[in-house]
Design a protein around this motif. Structure first.
Motif: not given
Length: 498
Positions: A244-251
């Motif tokens: 999903p959107e922004a699944a990885v909560p990191d840059y």
């Protein structure tokens, strides 16, 4: 007493729009308002305020869970919207009575269409979306999009109103219109050319709670869940897994740890992973911040290849970016919790296996225009069209909670699929994830808060819809509404004709 008619219209239209299987009410929902416009002397600001409170409050009530002030702001904004709409409809009816019904349809359709433009764009209130449950009736979207469907709905409201007023012969016209509309729909459902292609694509729905998603204390827990769902996908012989959107909560592109974890998932399970993530790039010294922030996505392959990043083109007003920052820099100082992403400027097409897809993020699915350009890009030199094999839409609807919001957002996928005759894979963090085929049929769905992967065969249609070729036709309707409005504003009131 006249305001009862406004309240009745607002209630009927609201009920038709919500997931209550009452979409048919939209065919009569505007009739009370038409009666109000014909007979009432009530102040229009009262009517607009009542309509906005009931209709907007019913559809957007879930905003109050995030920001009560935001809901008040939306109601006020749409109060002004409907005040202008009602004024123009009333004025055209008073000054140009022969054209009052034409004005009614043209003004409402114009405001539906114009909501697709500007930084405040938010095309959520199209009448057409009330018919999401009626697959046969939405097939005509490949001819003229949701504006055509909304237009047919409004015309039927007008005809039925005139039947009530004594023009009973018009009931035959209503019957013929509905019969032709249904006939086209069932013809498409039976005869649209479709072929099945082996794609091995799955959509992930990890259902990460919103209050945990950006908490670093839950980072390892989140990545572990992704690992478990990747393992399930690999067992099912999946080749492409859509996060999903922004699944990885990191840059992700700037974090060695996160990058290694994503690449390890691709190698460990031999998967291609398409995922969303926040991103930033350096900004010039003249910028208020030292970096530009983007809502981004990319495709990661087992051999380490990473596609060019897609940056979300259309941002949620205020929620993702404060309005008019480029024109009024002082607004950078206003902070309501918004991210203040930058606008993406280009579309992307990516190759997975033998198929080509184009991605969108979150509420970009609400915009017919950008989805047309993604699904069926037009060669600027030759004018020819080349069709993508499928579209991907990724979103995080967790902040909607258990409200009707995820359903209202998700059903737009059906219309974009029919408008472009293309399959759409939608990955929503907490649901409703879905795979919708070129006929607008939901082939697979992830229920709210389910932790799952969903999959379905890839259906491909060679048809280039007429709507792609005449996408700008609503401009003619806007022009008609403009001409009628100007003439009526400059003219004097006349006696109405029956």
């Amino acid at each position: 007493m006249p305001l009862v008619w406004i309240a009745l219209s607002a209630v009927l239209i609201s009920l038709s729009r919500l997931p209550l299987h009452l979409g048919w009410l939209v065919f009569v929902g505007w009739i009370p308002l038409l009666h109000f416009m014909d007979v009432s002397k009530c102040k229009l600001w009262k009517a607009a305020a009542l309509f906005a409170v009931i209709y907007v409050g019913s559809i957007f009530y879930w905003i109050a869970d995030v920001t009560p002030g935001g809901l008040v702001g939306v109601v006020v904004l749409y109060f002004l919207h409907y005040l202008l709409v009602f004024y123009l409809i009333k004025r055209i009816g008073d000054v140009l009575p022969k054209y009052r019904f034409m004005g009614f349809v043209a003004v409402l359709l114009s405001f539906e269409y114009l909501q697709n433009f500007g930084e405040m764009r938010f095309p959520w209130f199209n009448n057409a979306y009330s018919l999401a449950d009626y697959t046969a009736l939405i097939q005509i979207a490949d001819v003229g999009g949701v504006i055509l469907i909304s237009g047919l709905i409004l015309v039927i409201n007008v005809l039925l109103y005139r039947v009530i007023k004594g023009h009973r012969k018009l009931l035959v016209l209503v019957f013929i219109l509905l019969l032709a509309w249904l006939a086209y729909g069932y013809y498409c459902l039976a005869r649209l050319p479709l072929c099945t292609r082996k794609a091995d694509i799955a959509v992930m729905q990890p259902s990460i709670p919103q209050d945990e998603k950006w908490d670093q204390a839950f980072y390892d827990f989140i990545m572990k869940r992704y690992d478990e769902l990747c393992a399930r996908a690999a067992k099912d012989s999946t080749r492409l897994l859509i996060f999903p959107e922004a699944a990885v909560p990191d840059y992700l592109m700037h974090s060695q740890t996160s990058m290694q974890q994503i690449q390890e998932l691709t190698r460990k399970y031999n998967l291609e992973i398409f995922t969303g993530f926040p991103h930033f790039i350096p900004a010039p010294a003249s910028h208020v911040d030292n970096v530009y922030y983007y809502n981004a996505a990319a495709l990661f392959k087992p051999d380490g290849y990473i596609t060019s990043l897609y940056y979300k083109n259309i941002l949620v007003p205020i929620g993702e970016r404060m309005l008019w920052l480029d024109y009024f820099p002082i607004l950078w100082k206003l902070q309501f919790g918004q991210a203040n992403w930058e606008f993406g400027k280009e579309l992307s097409w990516m190759q997975s296996g033998e198929s080509t897809f184009s991605p969108s993020i979150c509420y970009e699915i609400a915009f017919a225009g950008i989805n047309q350009r993604m699904a069926i890009p037009k060669d600027k030199q030759t004018g020819s069209y080349k069709k993508s094999d499928y579209l991907i839409n990724i979103t995080n609807d967790a902040w909607f909670g258990t409200s009707f919001g995820p359903w209202l957002h998700g059903v737009m996928t059906k219309f974009r699929a029919v408008e472009n005759r293309i399959q759409i894979y939608r990955s929503a963090n907490t649901g409703i994830s879905m795979i919708v085929d070129p006929l607008g049929r939901v082939q697979s769905k992830g229920e709210m808060f389910a932790i799952t992967n969903i999959t379905a065969p890839l259906y491909v249609s060679p048809r280039i819809p007429l709507y792609r070729k005449i996408a700008a036709y609503p401009i003619a309707i806007v022009f008609l509404a403009f001409v009628l409005s100007v003439i009526s504003i400059l003219g004097k009131k006349r006696r109405k004709e029956p």
